[in-house]
Design a protein around this motif. Structure first.
Motif, PDB file in Angstrom:
ATOM      1  N   ILE A   1       0.938  -1.160   0.188  1.00 40.65           N
ATOM      2  CA  ILE A   1      -0.105  -0.197   0.073  1.00 40.65           C
ATOM      3  C   ILE A   1       0.581   1.186   0.018  1.00 40.65           C
ATOM      4  N   ILE A   2       0.703   1.780  -1.022  1.00 35.63           N
ATOM      5  CA  ILE A   2       1.341   3.443  -1.314  1.00 35.63           C
ATOM      6  C   ILE A   2       0.147   4.912  -0.909  1.00 35.63           C
ATOM      7  N   VAL A   3       0.135   4.954   0.125  1.00 33.86           N
ATOM      8  CA  VAL A   3      -0.956   6.789   0.206  1.00 33.86           C
ATOM      9  C   VAL A   3      -0.383   7.558   0.435  1.00 33.86           C
ATOM     10  N   GLY A   4      -0.680   8.438  -0.894  1.00 36.10           N
ATOM     11  CA  GLY A   4      -0.711   9.665  -1.391  1.00 36.10           C
ATOM     12  C   GLY A   4       0.277   9.508  -2.925  1.00 36.10           C
ATOM     13  N   ALA A   5      -0.083   9.695  -4.328  1.00 39.13           N
ATOM     14  CA  ALA A   5       0.194  10.396  -5.315  1.00 39.13           C
ATOM     15  C   ALA A   5       1.075  10.983  -5.648  1.00 39.13           C
ATOM     16  N   GLY A   6       1.956  11.636  -4.981  1.00 42.13           N
ATOM     17  CA  GLY A   6       2.917  12.257  -5.083  1.00 42.13           C
ATOM     18  C   GLY A   6       4.274  11.896  -5.636  1.00 42.13           C
ATOM     19  N   PRO A   7       5.635  13.145  -6.102  1.00 38.32           N
ATOM     20  CA  PRO A   7       6.558  12.048  -6.705  1.00 38.32           C
ATOM     21  C   PRO A   7       6.692  10.563  -5.491  1.00 38.32           C
TER      22      PRO A   7
ATOM     23  N   LEU B   1       3.219  -1.449   4.089  1.00 41.49           N
ATOM     24  CA  LEU B   1       2.687   0.248   4.031  1.00 41.49           C
ATOM     25  C   LEU B   1       3.717   1.689   3.940  1.00 41.49           C
ATOM     26  N   ILE B   2       3.797   1.975   2.523  1.00 41.18           N
ATOM     27  CA  ILE B   2       4.471   3.549   2.372  1.00 41.18           C
ATOM     28  C   ILE B   2       3.535   4.737   2.556  1.00 41.18           C
ATOM     29  N   LEU B   3       4.243   5.373   3.884  1.00 40.76           N
ATOM     30  CA  LEU B   3       3.010   7.077   3.874  1.00 40.76           C
ATOM     31  C   LEU B   3       3.493   7.957   3.098  1.00 40.76           C
ATOM     32  N   ALA B   4       3.390   7.954   2.228  1.00 38.23           N
ATOM     33  CA  ALA B   4       4.181   8.990   1.692  1.00 38.23           C
ATOM     34  C   ALA B   4       3.102  10.534   1.135  1.00 38.23           C
ATOM     35  N   THR B   5       2.673  11.273   1.902  1.00 39.84           N
ATOM     36  CA  THR B   5       1.159  11.776   2.104  1.00 39.84           C
ATOM     37  C   THR B   5       1.319  13.359   2.410  1.00 39.84           C
ATOM     38  N   GLY B   6       3.318  13.852   2.298  1.00 40.31           N
ATOM     39  CA  GLY B   6       2.888  15.278   1.519  1.00 40.31           C
ATOM     40  C   GLY B   6       3.134  16.417   3.451  1.00 40.31           C
ATOM     41  N   HIS B   7       3.619  17.055   3.082  1.00 42.52           N
ATOM     42  CA  HIS B   7       3.533  18.071   3.903  1.00 42.52           C
ATOM     43  C   HIS B   7       2.743  19.034   5.005  1.00 42.52           C
ATOM     44  N   SER B   8       1.543  18.211   4.432  1.00 43.97           N
ATOM     45  CA  SER B   8       0.059  19.662   4.333  1.00 43.97           C
ATOM     46  C   SER B   8      -1.227  18.667   5.143  1.00 43.97           C
ATOM     47  N   ALA B   9      -0.769  17.184   4.672  1.00 46.61           N
ATOM     48  CA  ALA B   9      -1.555  16.577   4.884  1.00 46.61           C
ATOM     49  C   ALA B   9      -1.907  16.020   6.889  1.00 46.61           C
ATOM     50  N   ARG B  10      -2.444  17.476   7.509  1.00 49.05           N
ATOM     51  CA  ARG B  10      -2.048  18.270   8.846  1.00 49.05           C
ATOM     52  C   ARG B  10      -3.148  16.574   9.722  1.00 49.05           C
TER      53      ARG B  10
ATOM     54  N   VAL C   1       6.455   0.098  14.193  1.00 48.66           N
ATOM     55  CA  VAL C   1       5.564  -0.913  13.126  1.00 48.66           C
ATOM     56  C   VAL C   1       6.237  -0.745  12.787  1.00 48.66           C
ATOM     57  N   GLY C   2       6.402  -2.060  12.355  1.00 51.78           N
ATOM     58  CA  GLY C   2       7.026  -3.503  11.529  1.00 51.78           C
ATOM     59  C   GLY C   2       6.460  -2.717   9.793  1.00 51.78           C
ATOM     60  N   GLY C   3       6.927  -2.676   9.110  1.00 55.43           N
ATOM     61  CA  GLY C   3       5.991  -2.355   7.412  1.00 55.43           C
ATOM     62  C   GLY C   3       5.750  -1.300   7.454  1.00 55.43           C
ATOM     63  N   LEU C   4       5.466  -0.496   8.600  1.00 51.48           N
ATOM     64  CA  LEU C   4       5.259   1.576   7.655  1.00 51.48           C
ATOM     65  C   LEU C   4       6.213   1.962   7.534  1.00 51.48           C
ATOM     66  N   PHE C   5       6.734   2.652   6.359  1.00 53.78           N
ATOM     67  CA  PHE C   5       7.688   3.387   6.195  1.00 53.78           C
ATOM     68  C   PHE C   5       7.218   4.159   5.543  1.00 53.78           C
ATOM     69  N   PRO C   6       7.365   5.521   6.733  1.00 53.40           N
ATOM     70  CA  PRO C   6       7.577   6.919   6.723  1.00 53.40           C
ATOM     71  C   PRO C   6       8.184   7.306   5.701  1.00 53.40           C
ATOM     72  N   CYS C   7       7.604   7.902   4.840  1.00 53.27           N
ATOM     73  CA  CYS C   7       8.227   8.878   3.250  1.00 53.27           C
ATOM     74  C   CYS C   7       8.240   9.645   2.651  1.00 53.27           C
ATOM     75  N   GLY C   8       8.739  10.924   2.031  1.00 55.04           N
ATOM     76  CA  GLY C   8       8.989  11.700   1.497  1.00 55.04           C
ATOM     77  C   GLY C   8       8.740  13.119   2.532  1.00 55.04           C
ATOM     78  N   GLU C   9       8.386  13.907   1.816  1.00 60.11           N
ATOM     79  CA  GLU C   9       8.234  15.463   2.404  1.00 60.11           C
ATOM     80  C   GLU C   9       7.570  15.509   3.729  1.00 60.11           C
ATOM     81  N   GLY C  10       6.371  14.914   3.939  1.00 61.79           N
ATOM     82  CA  GLY C  10       5.629  14.786   4.469  1.00 61.79           C
ATOM     83  C   GLY C  10       5.805  13.818   6.022  1.00 61.79           C
ATOM     84  N   ALA C  11       6.825  13.309   6.194  1.00 62.83           N
ATOM     85  CA  ALA C  11       7.657  12.272   6.603  1.00 62.83           C
ATOM     86  C   ALA C  11       8.745  12.516   7.776  1.00 62.83           C
TER      87      ALA C  11
END
Length: 516
Positions: free
Chosen positions: A85-91, A242-251, A481-491
């Motif tokens: 699962i990839i949350v967020g369709a930014g770069p 799950l790759i969490l790539a939701t950007g810097h504004s997803a409060r 949390v195993g399997g949780l990958f914070p990613c990108g600007e939001g993380a």
């Protein structure tokens, strides 16, 4: 024989193949007839001397043919493969999806916003009517904030991954090859939507999924490991990574994690204003001539100064650009900038911001929302002083420094409109005072910069995330949390399109290792 040399071209020569060949021949000390090919590796503008020139790093082929280069990646069909699962369709999310496919995994991309075509209607409503859709705006939707905010591909994050490989993904999907050689590559907001659409189609054609209007409201965790994600309608999507790539504004994502007792932390960021000049003022300052002519692009600048031990710097500079309203919720003003591919608008704008540290903001120690709430307060103040409908508070530059409310404001590119306000009413005092001291110093560094022709528009507040989602340096997983990958600007691990894309690639590789 093959040699790599630097050549110096006059503006105009940089587009002339015969001129480049002649200069390359002189550099390697041979006759032009012996040069079979010249490949440009890097190209930059040098405006330090009396005359502006182009500097090029070139590979010269002498009496031998240049190899034929083909960079077409064939993605395998992964429709029946193990899901991620990839949350967020930014770069970060899109590049993570492509890398998952390369690794033989099936990406399921969940994007809260709309596709690029549908987003345009919501952006038109923002600019023309001041109406915000909290799920579809300049920050949320296919391609993330970068799609409709310029497409600058310059990055200093060269140690995190292969920048050229990331750039080639864009050229494979429709970008010009200029981005592979320019020192400050740029696609343009008018061209990015088609490229983002092509990347999405690559993901889908390989068997991956991309779902829009799909908001994740809870992570499914069992025995401290990811098992899936629950959506706003109650549907559950299951996967062990799950790759969490939701950007810097997803409060709301930060709030979701905190509610689930998943560790997040307050993070320093920067806040200030967006400053716009007539582009010709910047051109004259940088190129040292009255008219840049047809062979030089609109000029950019980069300025930084320490004021009482605090950094003040230009950020996301947009030559020939537009100031855009980038709020993601009601009753807030957020501004950013973008440029079309030709950068042919009459204005140049740049975020000009002040570093915000944890000790600058009173609050409970350990509160992960300490700086985020500070950010919210400033954006709300900007909205209130603008008077609504996304009208932004603004002030002429010299008036700002000298403490006068501007009697009028210059014509500018911010479509919802500006209102003359003393920005000291909006900005925190230490931010206001730091900018007040820095702007005249910037004027000494760059002739013509310090002028009342320039307008300061508030507020530039989404420079980076004010919250960090921690992860292990080796595994890139969240420590709890195993399997949780914070990613990108939001993380908190990227600062632009390319650095976010590279981080997405790295997280996909880490997910592949985790899944075995």
């Amino acid at each position: 024989m093959i040699k790599e040399v630097e050549i110096v071209c006059q503006p105009g020569q940089h587009q002339d193949e015969d001129a480049i060949k002649g200069l390359a021949a002189a550099a390697v000390k041979t006759a032009p007839k012996n040069i079979t090919a010249v490949k440009i590796l890097k190209r930059s503008i040098d405006a330090r001397g009396r005359k502006v020139v182009y500097r090029m790093q070139v590979r010269v082929y002498i009496n031998e043919p240049a190899p034929q280069e083909h960079h077409v990646v064939k993605y395998p069909n992964i429709s029946l493969a193990k899901p991620v699962i990839i949350v967020g369709a930014g770069p970060a999310g899109l590049f993570a999806a492509l890398q998952c496919i390369k690794q033989g995994l099936k990406p399921i991309v969940l994007e809260r916003g709309k596709d690029v075509k549908q987003r345009r209607r919501d952006l038109a409503n923002i600019n023309k009517q001041g109406l915000i859709n909290p799920e579809s705006n300049y920050c949320f939707g296919e391609g993330g904030a970068g799609t409709y905010s310029d497409g600058k591909l310059y990055t200093r994050s060269t140690k995190r991954g292969d920048v050229n490989e990331a750039l080639k993904v864009f050229t494979d999907h429709g970008a010009t090859e200029d981005i592979l050689v320019d020192a400050r590559p740029h696609i343009g907001t008018n061209k990015l939507p088609q490229i983002i659409t092509a990347i999405r189609e690559t993901i889908q054609n390989a068997g991956g999924e991309v779902r829009f209007d799909t908001k994740v409201t809870r992570l499914i965790v069992s025995f401290d490991k990811i098992k899936g994600a629950e959506l706003a309608g109650g549907e559950k999507v299951m996967a062990d990574a799950l790759i969490l790539a939701t950007g810097h504004s997803a409060r709301d994502v930060f709030e979701m994690l905190h509610h689930q007792h998943i560790l997040i932390e307050a993070k320093p960021f920067a806040l200030g204003v967006r400053i716009e000049h007539p582009q010709e003022v910047i051109d004259q300052a940088q190129y040292k001539c009255a008219d840049r002519g047809p062979y030089l692009p609109p000029s950019y600048y980069s300025l930084v100064e320490q004021v009482d031990g605090r950094g003040v710097f230009s950020f996301c500079m947009c030559p020939g650009g537009i100031i855009a309203p980038c709020a993601t919720d009601f009753n807030e003003i957020v501004v950013n900038g973008w440029s079309p591919s030709k950068r042919n608008n009459p204005y140049a704008n740049s975020g000009t911001v002040v570093q915000i540290n944890l000790e600058d903001v009173p609050g409970k120690e350990g509160d992960p929302f300490r700086l985020l709430n500070f950010q919210k307060q400033v954006e709300l103040a900007a909205y209130q002083h603008g008077g609504g409908n996304l009208v932004a508070p603004a002030q002429r530059m010299v008036d700002f420094v000298e403490g006068r409310v501007s009697r009028d404001l210059p014509v500018n590119s911010y479509l919802p409109g500006t209102k003359s306000i003393g920005l000291k009413e909006v900005l925190p005092k230490f931010v206001h005072d730091s900018l007040k001291k820095a702007l005249p110093v910037f004027g000494k560094k760059m002739k013509g910069y310090y002028t009342n022709e320039a307008i300061l528009v508030g507020v530039e507040s989404r420079t980076s995330s004010p919250v960090k989602i921690p992860r292990d340096k080796e595994t890139l997983q969240h420590p709890q949390v195993g399997g949780l990958f914070p990613c990108g600007e939001g993380a908190g691990y990227a600062g632009g399109i390319i650095s976010a894309a590279i981080d997405g690639i790295n997280c996909a590789d880490a997910a592949f290792k985790y899944l075995g």
